[in-house]
Motif scaffolding. Structure first.
Motif, short mmCIF file in Angstrom:
data_model
loop_
_atom_site.label_atom_id
_atom_site.label_comp_id
_atom_site.label_asym_id
_atom_site.label_seq_id
_atom_site.Cartn_x
_atom_site.Cartn_y
_atom_site.Cartn_z
N TRP A 22 -61.98 31.23 19.82
CA TRP A 22 -62.33 31.68 21.13
C TRP A 22 -62.74 32.98 20.96
O TRP A 22 -63.84 33.36 21.90
CB TRP A 22 -60.83 32.01 21.97
CG TRP A 22 -60.10 30.66 22.29
CD1 TRP A 22 -59.17 30.05 22.01
CD2 TRP A 22 -60.65 29.85 23.51
NE1 TRP A 22 -58.83 28.90 22.71
CE2 TRP A 22 -59.69 28.65 23.48
CE3 TRP A 22 -61.85 30.00 24.09
CZ2 TRP A 22 -60.02 27.60 24.54
CZ3 TRP A 22 -62.03 28.81 25.13
CH2 TRP A 22 -61.13 27.85 25.37
N CYS A 25 -66.67 32.74 20.31
CA CYS A 25 -67.39 32.37 21.60
C CYS A 25 -68.00 33.54 21.99
O CYS A 25 -68.82 33.52 22.64
CB CYS A 25 -66.64 31.66 22.35
SG CYS A 25 -66.32 29.92 21.75
N THR A 26 -67.08 34.75 22.09
CA THR A 26 -67.51 36.05 22.87
C THR A 26 -68.56 36.67 22.68
O THR A 26 -69.63 37.09 23.39
CB THR A 26 -66.30 37.01 22.95
OG1 THR A 26 -66.26 37.31 21.41
CG2 THR A 26 -65.00 36.40 23.46
N CYS A 225 -62.16 33.56 27.19
CA CYS A 225 -62.36 33.96 25.46
C CYS A 225 -61.50 34.82 25.02
O CYS A 225 -60.72 34.49 24.18
CB CYS A 225 -63.66 33.63 25.10
SG CYS A 225 -64.37 32.04 25.44
N GLY A 229 -58.10 34.42 23.01
CA GLY A 229 -58.33 34.77 21.53
C GLY A 229 -57.35 35.86 21.12
O GLY A 229 -56.43 35.74 20.14
#
Length: 299
Positions: A22, A25-26, A225, A229
Motif C-alpha cells: 500500500w 503505491c503512494t 493507501c 499502509g
C-alpha cells in the motif's frame, strides 16, 4: 507455544508485506498529484486529516476506550513526533537530492534497526540476519539507482532524519499497540503529526490542491493507501517486532518502481531487475532462517 509464536510471526510479516504494497503505491500516486499542480506538504497534511477521521470512526466501533494511562503520554508523543519527522524529512530531502537517492538513504532504517535490536530488545541478531539486511539494502541500491553526483548535504541530512524517525517510530509503537487499542494510538499519533506538519504548512503558505479528475483521484487514493499502509505497518510491529517488520518493508520501494513502470511508463533496467531479485532473495532467506530456528527450538 512455539507454534503460536510462529503463527504470530508470520501474521506480522504478512502485515508488513501488505503495508509495503500500500505504501509503495503512494509514491507514484503522489507524482500524479504533483503533476496536476498539488504541493507535497498540502498532500501530507490532508493525508493526516483523512487518517485521523478514519481511525476515529474505527475507534468508535471498536471495544477500546478513549483514555490512556498518564505514563504512556510521553511515549505516544514520541510516536507522533516520529511520524512528523519521517514525513517532513522525506518530503524535504527531495528538494535537494534526487528521489531515488532520498529513498535509498531513507531505507537505511532497517540497518539501523538491525544494529539497535540487540541493545533495545536484548535479542542478538545472528550472522545470517545481518547478511539478509545487507543483501536487501544492496538490492535497493541497485533498484533505485541513485545519482551520487547530485549529492547535497542538506538533502542527505533530511533523509537521514527521516530514517532515524521511522526507526524510533517502529521501536516506540510496538508496546503501545500491544497495550492499547491500535486505532486510538494511530489516531493520536496522526493528530500530533497534523499539528506539526500543519504548522509547517501554514508557516510556508504553500497550500496547493491538484486540478483535474486524474489529479484529484490520485489525491484521494494517496490518503486511502496511507491509511491502509500505516495500519498494517503498526500491526506488523505488534506481531513481528521492529526488525522483521523493517526487513519486509524493504519491498515498498520495489513496489514503487514497478508501479511507476505500469502507470507512468518508466523503463526498467537489468540492474534494477537484479536489485529486485536481491530484495526478494533477502526476504526468502530471512523466512528460511526463522523457520530453521523455530524447528530447532521445537526439537
Amino acid at each position: 507455544m512455539a507454534g503460536e509464536g510462529t503463527a504470530t510471526l508470520w501474521a506480522g510479516r504478512t502485515a508488513a508485506l501488505i503495508s509495503a504494497l500500500w505504501l509503495g503505491c503512494t509514491t507514484t500516486l503522489a507524482w500524479l498529484v504533483y503533476d496536476a499542480g498539488g504541493a507535497p506538504m498540502t498532500l501530507v497534511v490532508l493525508r493526516f486529516i483523512f487518517a485521523i477521521a478514519f481511525f476515529a470512526v474505527m475507534l468508535r466501533f471498536s471495544s477500546g476506550g478513549l483514555r490512556l494511562p498518564r505514563q504512556d503520554f510521553g511515549r505516544l508523543l514520541v510516536v507522533g513526533l516520529a511520524i512528523s519527522g519521517m514525513t517532513l524529512g522525506y518530503m524535504s530531502s527531495v528538494a535537494y537530492i534526487p528521489v531515488s537517492l532520498a529513498a535509498l538513504i531513507f531505507f537505511t532504517f532497517p540497518l539501523m534497526i538491525a544494529a539497535l535490536t540487540p541493545w533495545i530488545d536484548r535479542m542478538p541478531l545472528g550472522p545470517m540476519q545481518v547478511f539478509v539486511f545487507a543483501l536487501a539494502f544492496t538490492g535497493l541500491a541497485m533498484t533505485l539507482g541513485p545519482d551520487l553526483a547530485k549529492l547535497d548535504w542538506r538533502g542527505v541530512a533530511w533523509a537521514l532524519f527521516a530514517a532515524v524517525s521511522i526507526t524510533c517510530l517502529l521501536f516506540q509503537s510496538r508496546e503501545l499497540m500491544t497495550r492499547h487499542d491500535p486505532y486510538l494510538v494511530l489516531m493520536i499519533a496522526n493528530l500530533v503529526g497534523l499539528v506539526v506538519c500543519g504548522s509547517w504548512l501554514l508557516t510556508a503558505g504553500q497550500v496547493q490542491l491538484p486540478s483535474g479528475t486524474l489529479g484529484f483521484t490520485a489525491f484521494v487514493l494517496v490518503g486511502i493507501c496511507y491509511i491502509l499502509g500505516v495500519t498494517f505497518q503498526f500491526l506488523a510491529v505488534r506481531k513481528a517486532g521492529p526488525a522483521d517488520s523493517a526487513l519486509f518493508m524493504n519491498l515498498e520501494p520495489v513496489v514503487s518502481v514497478v508501479l511507476a513502470i505500469v502507470v507512468i511508463g518508466e523503463s526498467l533496467s537489468w540492474q534494477q531487475l537484479g536489485g529486485i531479485f536481491l530484495v526478494f532473495a533477502a526476504l526468502v532467506l530471512s523466512s528460511l532462517s526463522r523457520r530453521r530456528m523455530s524447528r530447532s527450538v521445537q526439537a
